[in-house]
Structures are given as structure tokens and as C-alpha cells.
Design an enzyme around this catalytic site. Structure first.
Site, PDB file in Angstrom:
ATOM      1  N   LEU A  33       1.203  -1.430  -0.147  1.00  0.00           N
ATOM      2  CA  LEU A  33      -0.121  -0.427  -0.085  1.00  0.00           C
ATOM      3  C   LEU A  33       1.079   0.729   0.113  1.00  0.00           C
ATOM      4  O   LEU A  33       0.393   2.297   0.422  1.00  0.00           O
ATOM      5  CB  LEU A  33      -0.970  -0.161   1.240  1.00  0.00           C
ATOM      6  CG  LEU A  33      -2.430  -1.232   1.471  1.00  0.00           C
ATOM      7  CD1 LEU A  33      -3.138  -0.749   2.330  1.00  0.00           C
ATOM      8  CD2 LEU A  33      -2.856  -0.568  -0.090  1.00  0.00           C
ATOM      9  N   PHE A  73       2.928  -7.420  -9.810  1.00  0.00           N
ATOM     10  CA  PHE A  73       3.066  -5.894 -10.576  1.00  0.00           C
ATOM     11  C   PHE A  73       3.245  -4.929  -9.390  1.00  0.00           C
ATOM     12  O   PHE A  73       4.496  -3.859  -9.871  1.00  0.00           O
ATOM     13  CB  PHE A  73       1.483  -5.718 -10.961  1.00  0.00           C
ATOM     14  CG  PHE A  73       0.653  -6.301 -11.443  1.00  0.00           C
ATOM     15  CD1 PHE A  73       0.897  -6.165 -12.642  1.00  0.00           C
ATOM     16  CD2 PHE A  73       0.269  -7.733 -10.642  1.00  0.00           C
ATOM     17  CE1 PHE A  73      -0.261  -6.945 -13.931  1.00  0.00           C
ATOM     18  CE2 PHE A  73      -0.568  -8.168 -11.758  1.00  0.00           C
ATOM     19  CZ  PHE A  73      -0.647  -8.088 -13.598  1.00  0.00           C
ATOM     20  N   ALA A  74       4.120  -5.634  -8.607  1.00  0.00           N
ATOM     21  CA  ALA A  74       4.029  -4.501  -7.659  1.00  0.00           C
ATOM     22  C   ALA A  74       5.896  -3.668  -7.673  1.00  0.00           C
ATOM     23  O   ALA A  74       6.991  -4.469  -7.950  1.00  0.00           O
ATOM     24  CB  ALA A  74       4.491  -5.509  -6.329  1.00  0.00           C
ATOM     25  N   ALA A  75       5.575  -2.548  -7.922  1.00  0.00           N
ATOM     26  CA  ALA A  75       7.052  -2.320  -7.914  1.00  0.00           C
ATOM     27  C   ALA A  75       7.433  -0.166  -8.443  1.00  0.00           C
ATOM     28  O   ALA A  75       5.997  -0.144  -8.825  1.00  0.00           O
ATOM     29  CB  ALA A  75       7.725  -2.476  -9.656  1.00  0.00           C
ATOM     30  N   TYR A 140      14.794   3.388 -13.892  1.00  0.00           N
ATOM     31  CA  TYR A 140      13.618   1.779 -14.301  1.00  0.00           C
ATOM     32  C   TYR A 140      13.673   1.307 -15.112  1.00  0.00           C
ATOM     33  O   TYR A 140      13.472   0.278 -14.809  1.00  0.00           O
ATOM     34  CB  TYR A 140      12.149   3.101 -14.131  1.00  0.00           C
ATOM     35  CG  TYR A 140      11.071   2.166 -14.453  1.00  0.00           C
ATOM     36  CD1 TYR A 140      10.396   1.166 -13.430  1.00  0.00           C
ATOM     37  CD2 TYR A 140      10.511   2.394 -15.812  1.00  0.00           C
ATOM     38  CE1 TYR A 140       9.300   0.897 -13.527  1.00  0.00           C
ATOM     39  CE2 TYR A 140       9.359   1.639 -15.985  1.00  0.00           C
ATOM     40  CZ  TYR A 140       8.571   0.484 -14.863  1.00  0.00           C
ATOM     41  OH  TYR A 140       7.349  -0.165 -15.028  1.00  0.00           O
ATOM     42  N   HIS A 186       1.450  10.758 -14.790  1.00  0.00           N
ATOM     43  CA  HIS A 186       1.888   9.977 -16.077  1.00  0.00           C
ATOM     44  C   HIS A 186       1.227  11.209 -16.712  1.00  0.00           C
ATOM     45  O   HIS A 186       0.094  11.883 -16.187  1.00  0.00           O
ATOM     46  CB  HIS A 186       0.579   8.836 -15.542  1.00  0.00           C
ATOM     47  CG  HIS A 186       1.746   7.569 -15.241  1.00  0.00           C
ATOM     48  ND1 HIS A 186       1.994   7.330 -13.723  1.00  0.00           N
ATOM     49  CD2 HIS A 186       2.633   7.054 -15.944  1.00  0.00           C
ATOM     50  CE1 HIS A 186       2.826   6.812 -13.882  1.00  0.00           C
ATOM     51  NE2 HIS A 186       3.234   6.074 -15.164  1.00  0.00           N
ATOM     52  N   ALA A 203       2.026  20.945 -17.917  1.00  0.00           N
ATOM     53  CA  ALA A 203       3.610  20.918 -18.424  1.00  0.00           C
ATOM     54  C   ALA A 203       4.005  19.643 -19.845  1.00  0.00           C
ATOM     55  O   ALA A 203       3.831  18.397 -19.158  1.00  0.00           O
ATOM     56  CB  ALA A 203       4.320  20.416 -17.236  1.00  0.00           C
ATOM     57  N   ILE A 204       4.444  20.300 -20.497  1.00  0.00           N
ATOM     58  CA  ILE A 204       5.252  19.652 -21.990  1.00  0.00           C
ATOM     59  C   ILE A 204       6.313  19.115 -21.629  1.00  0.00           C
ATOM     60  O   ILE A 204       6.545  20.150 -21.648  1.00  0.00           O
ATOM     61  CB  ILE A 204       4.733  20.105 -22.746  1.00  0.00           C
ATOM     62  CG1 ILE A 204       2.952  19.697 -23.796  1.00  0.00           C
ATOM     63  CG2 ILE A 204       5.574  18.980 -24.410  1.00  0.00           C
ATOM     64  CD1 ILE A 204       2.240  20.333 -24.512  1.00  0.00           C
ATOM     65  N   ARG A 218       4.114   7.910 -28.167  1.00  0.00           N
ATOM     66  CA  ARG A 218       4.089   6.712 -26.881  1.00  0.00           C
ATOM     67  C   ARG A 218       2.780   6.279 -27.349  1.00  0.00           C
ATOM     68  O   ARG A 218       2.046   6.327 -28.333  1.00  0.00           O
ATOM     69  CB  ARG A 218       3.836   7.139 -25.397  1.00  0.00           C
ATOM     70  CG  ARG A 218       5.034   7.229 -24.704  1.00  0.00           C
ATOM     71  CD  ARG A 218       5.848   6.520 -24.245  1.00  0.00           C
ATOM     72  NE  ARG A 218       7.059   7.612 -23.571  1.00  0.00           N
ATOM     73  CZ  ARG A 218       7.947   8.065 -23.814  1.00  0.00           C
ATOM     74  NH1 ARG A 218       8.332   7.917 -25.448  1.00  0.00           N
ATOM     75  NH2 ARG A 218       8.873   8.964 -23.151  1.00  0.00           N
TER      76      ARG A 218
END
Ligand code: UDP
Length: 325
Positions: A33, A73-75, A140, A186, A203-204, A218
Site C-alpha cells: 500500500l 506487478f508491485a514496483a 526504471y 502520468h 506541462a509538456i 508513446r
């Protein structure tokens, strides 16, 4: 099957956990969590709060449990943050995954499905296939690649059945679950928060990339389509003991195109401001998902960016503050 889902309180893990339950599987969610939401854990799943770095806690969950598979999935997931705090990312993502893999082998879990990323690749002007060379631009991406390699060796040495799924950009929402990271970094949720008026502008990050409008490109994939691939991969492990697949729609959209689509979908003005590049961002990441289509019959149900943003917008309108806990 009986399945342990690490990170099952997170954005992707919770949607996969729901689909697993809908498919008749039994699900235990394991999540610390740190960024997930208890409210996102499907009611039909058992929940255990724990960290992937905590081997005794993992042993306690896996002990005598007869688990058929682990979906991991946890990361930590923010590429930009990984460039500021590499040690934290290596420890959590690599050491945590190795701890979990050791526990899986020790407790006789035979199947392992791993959330990897397009971030293992270098930028390419054209669809990336699984045979393209890797070359992460961020810590990452490097952490995910290291875990992929560890899994490949565990497959060869211990016979662990492994499916590695390299996600491009997960986006969109189901009726119950949407993207609500804390803090949010994101693009699509930030754009929609701006449309809602919760932020003054979006913001770009860089408009001087070698792309058609100078902003990063993407490949956005709907969360339900991403999730369905996990069920196919889990079943496919019976016949294919090692898989590594890209998951995207094969169409790239620039940051400006995403914002323009969100303006159309929401009918609201979305002010922008150009900022410097964010470290760790490759210019272009677009998937070829031909291999998973061919091997497992995966098909995307919501391939259009507009549909993806519409579903996210519905969720944001219904949950303007994200999950309430
Ligand atoms: N991005 C941006 N402004 C933001 C957040 C993201 O311009 O506030 C850009 C980011 O630099 C990248 C793209 O949007 O080029 C997608 O970023 P996101 O963090 O959503 O996903 P990533 O591709 O890093 O997994």
C-alpha cells in the site's frame, strides 16, 4: 488456479485481479500500500499487506498455500523519479523481485508472470519487436530488464514457467478502477485533472525531440486490453514455458496529440506550458504486438486513443479526487 497478485492494489494489478476473479481463479493480493489503494482491491480477493522485500512475510503467505502462479506487478514505476533516486529503485524493484522469485521457487510455485516495460528498449522510429535490441534510457527500465534476466535464468535452472509482458503506456479505466497515482506523474490523468480544473495547466516535458511535433511519442493501451493479456499468458504457460511479449496498439501519439484528443473528448480547454525534457524519457516508443497476437490470440478491444481517453474521463468525472480512503 490459485494466484498471488503482488501490487494488486495498484492501477494495473487491481484490474487484472478483477479479471482473474471473473475468470474463476482464486486471488490473493499482496501489496504494501505504498502507492496502491485498498479500495481498488476487488472484494472477491483476499488481501495481505506486505512488502516484496520482506521474505518472512512472503513465506507466511505462500506457506502451504498451494499457489499455482504469481503475477508480479508491485514496483516503483516512475522513470523520472528513478533518475533521481536510483538506489531506491534498484533495491525495491530488483532486490524485491529477487526475494519474491526465491520465495516462489522455495514454495514450489510453478508459474510467474512479470510486469515489464517498453522502457527496456531504446527509442525507435517505428514499431519495436521483441527482437529489437534493449537499451533502457532510465534506471526504471534497467531494473525491469535485470529482473527479466533473472527470470530467464530461473527458468533455465529451476524450470520456472515465465511470462514477461512488456507494457507500453497503460491508460484508460474500467467503471470501478482508474489511474490514481500518488503523486500523479502520468500524462493522461494529469491532462484530465487539468480538464477538471484541479490543475491550472499541463506541462509538456520537452518540445525539441526528433518527432513530428517535437514532443515524445508513446503507444497507449487500454487497461482492460492489457489485463486480458495476463489471463492469456497465464493459461499459455502450460504450452509455452517461457514467453516475452510486447503489449501495445502499434500506434504512436505525441504528447501534444494526447492533449488535443483530451480537449475533443472533454470539450474543455486544457492550458499547456512547455518545460524542459524529463530525464529518462526516450523520444519514441511504439509496440509491435504481432507476437502475442500470433502466439496467444490476444487482440485489443479498445485500440483507439479516443476510446481510451473517454473511459479515463468517465472515471475522472465520477472520481474527481481519485479513490477515497
Ligand atoms: N509527460 C508530459 N507532462 C507530464 C507527464 C508526462 O509531457 O506532466 C510526457 C512524458 O515526458 C512522456 C509522456 O508524457 O513523454 C508519457 O509519460 P508518462 O509519465 O505518462 O508515461 P511513461 O512513458 O513515462 O511511462
Amino acid at each position: 488456479m490459485k494466484v498471488l497478485v503482488t501490487g494488486g492494489a495498484g492501477y494495473i494489478g487491481s484490474v487484472v485481479a478483477q479479471q482473474l476473479l471473473d475468470g474463476g481463479h482464486s486471488v490473493v493480493v499482496y501489496d504494501n500500500l505504498s502507492s496502491g489503494h485498498l479500495a481498488a482491491v476487488p472484494p472477491g480477493a483476499d488481501f495481505f499487506q506486505g512488502d516484496t522485500l520482506d521474505r518472512p512475510a512472503l513465506d507466511a503467505v505462500l506457506q502451504g498455500g498451494g499457489f499455482d502462479a504469481i503475477l508480479h506487478f508491485a514496483a516503483f514505476i516512475e522513470a523520472g523519479e528513478s533518475m533521481r533516486e536510483p538506489g531506491r529503485f534498484f533495491r525495491n524493484n530488483v532486490t524485491g523481485s529477487l526475494t519474491l522469485i526465491d520465495a516462489a521457487v522455495a514454495h514450489g510455485v510453478e508459474r510467474f508472470v512479470f510486469s515489464s516495460t517498453a522502457g527496456v528498449y531504446a527509442s525507435k522510429d517505428g514499431p519495436l519487436t521483441e527482437d529489437d535490441p534493449v537499451g533502457p534510457a532510465s534506471v526504471y527500465g534497467a531494473t525491469k530488464l535485470m529482473v527479466e534476466q533473472a527470470l530467464e535464468w530461473h527458468h533455465r535452472i529451476h524450470g520456472l514457467r515465465v511470462a514477461i509482458l512488456r507494457y507500453f503506456n497503460a491508460a484508460g479505466a474500467t467503471a470501478e478502477r482508474g489511474e490514481a497515482h500518488r503523486p500523479e506523474t502520468h500524462l493522461i490523468p494529469l491532462v484530465l485533472q487539468t480538464a477538471l480544473g484541479n490543475r491550472p495547466q499541463i506541462a509538456i516535458f520537452g518540445d525539441d525531440y526528433p518527432t513530428r511535433d517535437g514532443t515524445c511519442i508513446r503507444d497507449y493501451i487500454h487497461i482492460e486490453d492489457l489485463a486480458s493479456a495476463h489471463l492469456l499468458a497465464l493459461a499459455g504457460l502450460d504450452n509455452r514455458p517461457f514467453m516475452r511479449f510486447n503489449l501495445g496498439n502499434g500506434a504512436g501519439y505525441s504528447v501534444r496529440e494526447v492533449i488535443e484528443t483530451a480537449r475533443r473528448v472533454t470539450g474543455r480547454p486544457i492550458p499547456t506550458v512547455v518545460r524542459p525534457r524529463r530525464p529518462g524519457d526516450p523520444a519514441i516508443l511504439v509496440a509491435s504486438s504481432a507476437q502475442i497476437q500470433e502466439a496467444l490470440g490476444w487482440k485489443s478491444v479498445y485500440p483507439e486513443l479516443e476510446q481510451i481517453i473517454e473511459s479515463a474521463w468517465r472515471w475522472h468525472l465520477a472520481h474527481p479526487l481519485g479513490y477515497h480512503e
